[in-house]
Scaffold this motif. Structure first.
Motif, PDB file in Angstrom:
ATOM      1  N   MET A   1       0.858  -1.178   0.000  1.00 10.81           N
ATOM      2  CA  MET A   1       0.000   0.000   0.000  1.00 10.81           C
ATOM      3  C   MET A   1       0.905   1.242   0.000  1.00 10.81           C
ATOM      4  SD  MET A   1      -3.037   1.120   2.651  1.00 10.81           S
ATOM      5  CE  MET A   1      -4.089  -0.230   2.192  1.00 10.81           C
ATOM      6  N   THR A   2       0.614   2.163  -0.896  1.00  7.09           N
ATOM      7  CA  THR A   2       1.410   3.385  -0.976  1.00  7.09           C
ATOM      8  C   THR A   2       1.065   4.326   0.172  1.00  7.09           C
ATOM      9  OG1 THR A   2      -0.182   4.603  -2.320  1.00  7.09           O
ATOM     10  CG2 THR A   2       1.414   3.232  -3.524  1.00  7.09           C
TER      11      THR A   2
ATOM     12  N   VAL B   1     -15.244   2.062  -5.229  1.00  4.04           N
ATOM     13  CA  VAL B   1     -14.951   3.199  -6.108  1.00  4.04           C
ATOM     14  C   VAL B   1     -13.831   4.044  -5.515  1.00  4.04           C
ATOM     15  CG1 VAL B   1     -15.852   5.396  -7.009  1.00  4.04           C
ATOM     16  CG2 VAL B   1     -17.214   3.304  -7.217  1.00  4.04           C
ATOM     17  N   LEU B   2     -13.930   4.341  -4.234  1.00  6.98           N
ATOM     18  CA  LEU B   2     -12.949   5.224  -3.609  1.00  6.98           C
ATOM     19  C   LEU B   2     -11.554   4.586  -3.547  1.00  6.98           C
ATOM     20  CD1 LEU B   2     -15.168   6.744  -0.779  1.00  6.98           C
ATOM     21  CD2 LEU B   2     -14.525   7.791  -2.959  1.00  6.98           C
ATOM     22  N   PHE B   3     -11.471   3.319  -3.173  1.00  9.45           N
ATOM     23  CA  PHE B   3     -10.160   2.653  -3.143  1.00  9.45           C
ATOM     24  C   PHE B   3      -9.584   2.506  -4.557  1.00  9.45           C
ATOM     25  CE2 PHE B   3     -11.180   0.989   1.210  1.00  9.45           C
ATOM     26  CZ  PHE B   3     -10.042   1.473   1.837  1.00  9.45           C
ATOM     27  N   THR B   4     -10.432   2.182  -5.519  1.00  8.13           N
ATOM     28  CA  THR B   4      -9.963   2.055  -6.901  1.00  8.13           C
ATOM     29  C   THR B   4      -9.425   3.394  -7.394  1.00  8.13           C
ATOM     30  OG1 THR B   4     -11.608   0.324  -7.313  1.00  8.13           O
ATOM     31  CG2 THR B   4     -10.607   1.343  -9.244  1.00  8.13           C
ATOM     32  N   PHE B   5     -10.157   4.461  -7.106  1.00  4.01           N
ATOM     33  CA  PHE B   5      -9.734   5.796  -7.528  1.00  4.01           C
ATOM     34  C   PHE B   5      -8.401   6.184  -6.885  1.00  4.01           C
ATOM     35  CE2 PHE B   5      -9.698  10.432  -7.056  1.00  4.01           C
ATOM     36  CZ  PHE B   5      -9.762  10.802  -8.395  1.00  4.01           C
ATOM     37  N   VAL B   6      -8.289   5.979  -5.581  1.00  3.34           N
ATOM     38  CA  VAL B   6      -7.052   6.342  -4.873  1.00  3.34           C
ATOM     39  C   VAL B   6      -5.868   5.540  -5.408  1.00  3.34           C
ATOM     40  CG1 VAL B   6      -5.870   6.248  -2.635  1.00  3.34           C
ATOM     41  CG2 VAL B   6      -8.144   7.255  -2.806  1.00  3.34           C
ATOM     42  N   ARG B   7      -6.075   4.266  -5.693  1.00  7.88           N
ATOM     43  CA  ARG B   7      -4.983   3.464  -6.259  1.00  7.88           C
ATOM     44  C   ARG B   7      -4.536   4.031  -7.602  1.00  7.88           C
ATOM     45  NH1 ARG B   7      -6.516  -2.876  -4.931  1.00  7.88           N
ATOM     46  NH2 ARG B   7      -6.329  -2.656  -2.673  1.00  7.88           N
ATOM     47  N   GLY B   8      -5.492   4.490  -8.382  1.00  6.67           N
ATOM     48  CA  GLY B   8      -5.147   5.079  -9.678  1.00  6.67           C
ATOM     49  C   GLY B   8      -4.361   6.364  -9.533  1.00  6.67           C
ATOM     50  N   ILE B   9      -4.830   7.269  -8.692  1.00  4.33           N
ATOM     51  CA  ILE B   9      -4.124   8.557  -8.558  1.00  4.33           C
ATOM     52  C   ILE B   9      -2.807   8.410  -7.792  1.00  4.33           C
ATOM     53  CG2 ILE B   9      -6.199   9.975  -8.815  1.00  4.33           C
ATOM     54  CD1 ILE B   9      -6.107  10.441  -5.756  1.00  4.33           C
ATOM     55  N   ALA B  10      -2.681   7.319  -7.014  1.00  4.41           N
ATOM     56  CA  ALA B  10      -1.443   7.071  -6.279  1.00  4.41           C
ATOM     57  C   ALA B  10      -0.395   6.376  -7.157  1.00  4.41           C
ATOM     58  CB  ALA B  10      -1.720   6.235  -5.035  1.00  4.41           C
ATOM     59  N   GLY B  11      -0.802   6.001  -8.357  1.00  6.27           N
ATOM     60  CA  GLY B  11       0.139   5.345  -9.262  1.00  6.27           C
ATOM     61  C   GLY B  11       0.308   3.856  -9.022  1.00  6.27           C
TER      62      GLY B  11
ATOM     63  N   HIS C   1      -9.254   8.961 -19.210  1.00  3.71           N
ATOM     64  CA  HIS C   1      -9.871   7.973 -18.317  1.00  3.71           C
ATOM     65  C   HIS C   1     -10.068   8.565 -16.919  1.00  3.71           C
ATOM     66  CE1 HIS C   1     -10.604   4.150 -16.289  1.00  3.71           C
ATOM     67  NE2 HIS C   1      -9.644   4.468 -15.436  1.00  3.71           N
ATOM     68  N   GLU C   2      -9.007   9.175 -16.397  1.00  4.87           N
ATOM     69  CA  GLU C   2      -9.080   9.776 -15.060  1.00  4.87           C
ATOM     70  C   GLU C   2     -10.150  10.860 -14.998  1.00  4.87           C
ATOM     71  OE1 GLU C   2      -6.378  12.618 -12.156  1.00  4.87           O
ATOM     72  OE2 GLU C   2      -5.327  11.283 -13.546  1.00  4.87           O
ATOM     73  N   ASN C   3     -10.187  11.722 -15.998  1.00  3.83           N
ATOM     74  CA  ASN C   3     -11.186  12.804 -16.016  1.00  3.83           C
ATOM     75  C   ASN C   3     -12.604  12.264 -16.121  1.00  3.83           C
ATOM     76  OD1 ASN C   3      -9.256  14.819 -15.713  1.00  3.83           O
ATOM     77  ND2 ASN C   3      -9.003  15.101 -17.914  1.00  3.83           N
TER      78      ASN C   3
END
Length: 177
Positions: free
Chosen positions: A1-2, A132-142, A74-76
């Motif tokens: 986990m980052t 949704v929130l964990f998936t999003f955070v993983r994406g923005i965290a790289g 995709h992010e937007n």
């Protein structure tokens, strides 16, 4: 986990509990029954059903974008989907706080189908919040591999919730007064 994921974990857990509880509490509050002189927001159901439809379309486009390597698009698009989900939630609660609940009037097998869709929609709309929130955070965290792994679960659930939101509206709309 980052480190970024750890930073947001408590917020995600808190929101995943607070949002459904707040919606449940507010769903049971009808301002008109409490004596407040508010107009029923009866115009909202087709609007929030449309927002669900837009969310479904944008989720499909977002997946297409990432498959084509368009990460920023995709992010937007996912951010817009999250905004749509928040707008839906606010309108849904506002409608139920100012209007009488509508009972489904269908009979026979279609009634069972309606309630199956409605119940699965409601349950998944609660379950999907942390996904949704964990998936999003993983994406923005790289953390792309972990993001992708969780997105394989999140995406179909979120898409189901968005599509069934429209279906539930279409099935109950003849019974709105």
């Amino acid at each position: 986990m980052t480190a970024e994921e750890k930073k947001y974990k408590k917020w995600i857990v808190a929101l995943s509990i607070i949002i459904p509880l707040a919606v449940a509490v507010l769903f049971g509050v009808n301002l008109r029954k409490l004596g407040y002189d508010v107009e029923p927001l009866s115009f909202l159901p087709p609007i929030y059903a449309t927002i669900n439809g837009i969310t479904a379309i944008l989720l499909i486009v977002a997946i297409s974008a990432i498959k084509r390597g368009k990460v920023k698009l995709h992010e937007n698009l996912i951010k817009v989907c999250m905004g749509c989900s928040i707008a839906f939630l606010l309108m849904y609660v506002a409608y139920h706080m100012t209007s009488e609940s509508t009972s489904y009037g269908g009979e026979g097998v279609i009634r069972y189908i309606y309630f199956f869709i409605l119940i699965t929609h409601i349950l998944l709309s609660i379950i999907i919040i942390p996904f949704v929130l964990f998936t999003f955070v993983r994406g923005i965290a790289g953390a792309y591999e972990r993001h992708k792994k969780l997105a394989r679960i999140t995406y179909p659930m979120w898409l189901y919730v968005a599509i069934t939101g429209v279906v539930v509206y279409l099935m109950i709309s003849p019974y709105y007064s």
